[in-house]
Write a protein that holds these residues in place. Structure first.
Motif, mmCIF file in Angstrom:
data_model
loop_
_atom_site.group_PDB
_atom_site.id
_atom_site.type_symbol
_atom_site.label_atom_id
_atom_site.label_comp_id
_atom_site.label_asym_id
_atom_site.label_seq_id
_atom_site.Cartn_x
_atom_site.Cartn_y
_atom_site.Cartn_z
ATOM 1 N N CYS A 103 -5.031 8.194 1.979
ATOM 2 C CA CYS A 103 -4.154 7.612 3.001
ATOM 3 C C CYS A 103 -4.454 6.129 3.164
ATOM 4 N N ASP A 104 -5.262 5.590 2.261
ATOM 5 C CA ASP A 104 -5.673 4.190 2.352
ATOM 6 C C ASP A 104 -4.479 3.248 2.229
ATOM 7 N N HIS A 105 -3.556 3.550 1.305
ATOM 8 C CA HIS A 105 -2.414 2.658 1.125
ATOM 9 C C HIS A 105 -1.410 2.769 2.260
ATOM 10 N N ASP A 106 -1.340 3.951 2.888
ATOM 11 C CA ASP A 106 -0.471 4.102 4.065
ATOM 12 C C ASP A 106 -0.984 3.205 5.194
ATOM 13 N N CYS A 107 -2.293 3.193 5.387
ATOM 14 C CA CYS A 107 -2.879 2.341 6.433
ATOM 15 C C CYS A 107 -2.640 0.870 6.107
ATOM 16 N N GLN A 108 -2.827 0.522 4.839
ATOM 17 C CA GLN A 108 -2.586 -0.854 4.402
ATOM 18 C C GLN A 108 -1.133 -1.248 4.676
ATOM 19 N N HIS A 109 -0.213 -0.345 4.322
ATOM 20 C CA HIS A 109 1.221 -0.599 4.504
ATOM 21 C C HIS A 109 1.557 -0.865 5.972
ATOM 22 N N VAL A 113 -10.889 0.497 9.170
ATOM 23 C CA VAL A 113 -10.272 1.823 9.198
ATOM 24 C C VAL A 113 -10.897 2.676 8.099
ATOM 25 N N LEU A 114 -11.353 3.879 8.479
ATOM 26 C CA LEU A 114 -11.761 4.869 7.488
ATOM 27 C C LEU A 114 -10.568 5.813 7.356
ATOM 28 N N PRO A 115 -9.884 5.775 6.224
ATOM 29 C CA PRO A 115 -8.615 6.500 6.111
ATOM 30 C C PRO A 115 -8.812 7.984 5.791
ATOM 31 N N GLY A 116 -7.694 8.688 5.823
ATOM 32 C CA GLY A 116 -7.714 10.110 5.481
ATOM 33 C C GLY A 116 -7.797 10.326 3.983
ATOM 34 N N PRO A 150 -5.117 13.679 13.892
ATOM 35 C CA PRO A 150 -3.721 13.367 13.555
ATOM 36 C C PRO A 150 -3.616 12.037 12.803
ATOM 37 N N HIS A 151 -2.529 11.917 12.034
ATOM 38 C CA HIS A 151 -2.329 10.747 11.156
ATOM 39 C C HIS A 151 -1.312 9.774 11.747
ATOM 40 N N PRO A 152 -1.729 8.788 12.522
ATOM 41 C CA PRO A 152 -0.747 7.855 13.094
ATOM 42 C C PRO A 152 -0.065 6.994 12.038
ATOM 43 N N GLU A 153 -0.740 6.798 10.899
ATOM 44 C CA GLU A 153 -0.153 5.932 9.860
ATOM 45 C C GLU A 153 1.048 6.615 9.179
ATOM 46 N N ARG A 154 1.206 7.904 9.407
ATOM 47 C CA ARG A 154 2.336 8.620 8.797
ATOM 48 C C ARG A 154 3.567 8.613 9.703
#
Lengths: 240, 79
Positions: free
Chosen positions: A13-19, A46-49, A202-206
Motif C-alpha cells: 500500500c506504499d504507492h497508495d500512500c504516496q499517491h 507512514v508505515l504502509p499496509g 482500516p485503510h484511509p489511503e484507499r
C-alpha cells in the motif's frame, strides 16, 4: 511538508500512500527503503499496509528488526509523527511503539470490506479534522486485526483517550455485531500516550479522493498536515 | 546442539484456529477432544557445546523474536 513512506519487502500500500500525499494533497513524498540509514528532513513517517516479509512467523515480527525501524523509533521519540496503517500498525505493535498485539481474526477469515469506524478522540494530530464521534467509512483488509492487550493496559488507554477509532454501526453505535474481527473493545486504531504515533487497521489511503466514491480517509491525512503546519509538534495528550 | 521450540498462545487467549479444529474434531465424532490449541514448532541448530550457553541463547531468541510474549508462551528442549 515532506512525508516519508517506508517500503518493506512485501509492502503493497506504499504507492497508495504516496499517491494520496503527493497527487491528492500536493505534498512532497520520499519512499524510504527499509535499509535506509537516515530520515533527515522528513516531517512525518507512514508505515504502509501490506505483507512485510510475507507475514512470516507473525505479522510485523521480522519487519521490526529492519534497519529503518531503529530510525523510526528515534524519530518518534523526538516527537515525530508516525502513522501505521494495517501491516504498519502490526509492525508498530511488534516494535513496542504501541501497546498490545494482534491475534488472528476471530472468524479466521481475511476480511476485505468497507466498515464504519467511530472517531472516539478527535483531539489527536491524526483526527483533528474530524468531528468528535464522527463515523467514517473506511475499508479494512486483514486476517490479523484482532487487537489484544492486558486489562491494565486497556484501562490505562481508555482513561487516557488513546483508543482513537472503534468499529461501529453506520449509525455510530459501538456494538459486538459491528466488530469484524473480535478486536478488544472494538478497537480499530490506537495512539501512544505522547500522541504522536497512531496505528489503525482500516485503510484511509484507499478512500481519500472523490473519484473513488469515498473520501472519508482523507480526514486522517488532512489532520496530519494541519497538525504539522501548526508548529510541527503533535497535540499534547493528557499524561498517562 | 539442537533446540526444539514450541510456541503457543497463552491460556486464556482466544485461539480461533484451535476452536475451528476442535469443532471439526467434534463433527468427526471425536467427542472426547477438547481445548485444542494450535501453535508453532521450530527447530534451531545452536552452535554451542555448553548447554547453559545454548539455553541462554535459545531463551533470548524466543524472547526477542520467536514468540510475542504479550500473547504467546514458549517452551523448548535442547538435544
Amino acid at each position: 511538508m515532506k512525508i516519508g513512506v517506508v517500503v518493506f519487502p512485501g509492502s503493497n500500500c506504499d504507492h497508495d500512500c504516496q499517491h494520496i500525499f503527493k497527487d491528492v494533497l500536493g505534498q512532497s513524498v520520499e519512499m524510504i527503503w527499509h535499509k535506509e540509514t537516515s530520515l533527515a528532513g522528513l516531517d512525518a513517517i507512514v508505515l504502509p499496509g501490506g505483507f512485510s516479509y510475507g507475514d512470516y512467523l507473525r505479522t510485523g515480527a521480522i519487519a521490526k528488526f529492519s534497519p529503518v525501524m531503529g530510525l523510526v523509533k528515534e524519530f518518534a521519540k523526538g516527537g515525530g509523527m508516525v502513522l501505521g496503517i494495517c501491516n504498519g500498525f502490526q509492525i508498530l505493535l511488534e516494535a513496542g511503539m504501541l501497546p498490545g498485539a494482534m491475534l488472528r481474526n476471530k472468524s479466521l477469515h481475511f476480511i476485505c470490506k468497507d466498515l464504519s469506524v467511530k472517531v472516539e478522540n478527535a483531539a489527536t494530530s491524526f483526527t483533528s479534522a474530524c468531528q468528535p464521534g464522527q463515523v467514517l467509512k473506511i475499508p479494512i483488509a486483514h486476517a490479523d486485526g484482532n487487537y489484544y492487550t492486558d486489562p491494565v493496559t486497556l484501562a490505562a488507554m481508555q482513561a487516557n483517550a488513546q483508543i482513537v477509532l472503534r468499529y461501529c454501526t453506520p449509525e455510530g453505535k459501538v456494538t459486538p455485531e459491528a466488530n469484524p474481527n473480535g478486536s478488544l473493545d472494538n478497537i480499530a486504531g490506537i495512539i501512544n500516550a505522547a500522541g504522536n504515533v497512531l496505528g489503525m487497521m482500516p485503510h484511509p489511503e484507499r478512500c481519500a479522493e472523490t473519484v473513488l466514491g469515498n473520501d472519508d480517509g482523507k480526514l486522517i491525512f488532512l489532520s496530519m498536515l494541519e497538525s504539522l503546519k501548526q508548529g510541527k509538534k503533535p497535540l499534547q495528550m493528557a499524561p498517562a | 546442539m539442537k533446540a526444539k521450540i514450541h510456541v503457543t498462545l497463552k491460556q486464556g487467549i482466544l485461539d480461533p484456529q484451535g476452536k475451528a479444529i476442535e469443532h471439526a474434531l467434534g463433527s468427526l465424532g471425536f467427542k472426547n477432544a477438547g481445548n485444542v490449541r494450535v501453535g508453532k514448532y521450530m527447530e534451531v541448530e545452536v552452535n554451542e557445546t555448553d548447554k547453559a550457553k545454548a539455553d541462554a541463547a535459545v531463551k533470548a531468541m524466543c524472547e526477542k523474536l520467536l514468540a510475542n510474549t504479550i500473547v504467546e508462551e514458549y517452551r523448548y528442549e535442547l538435544q
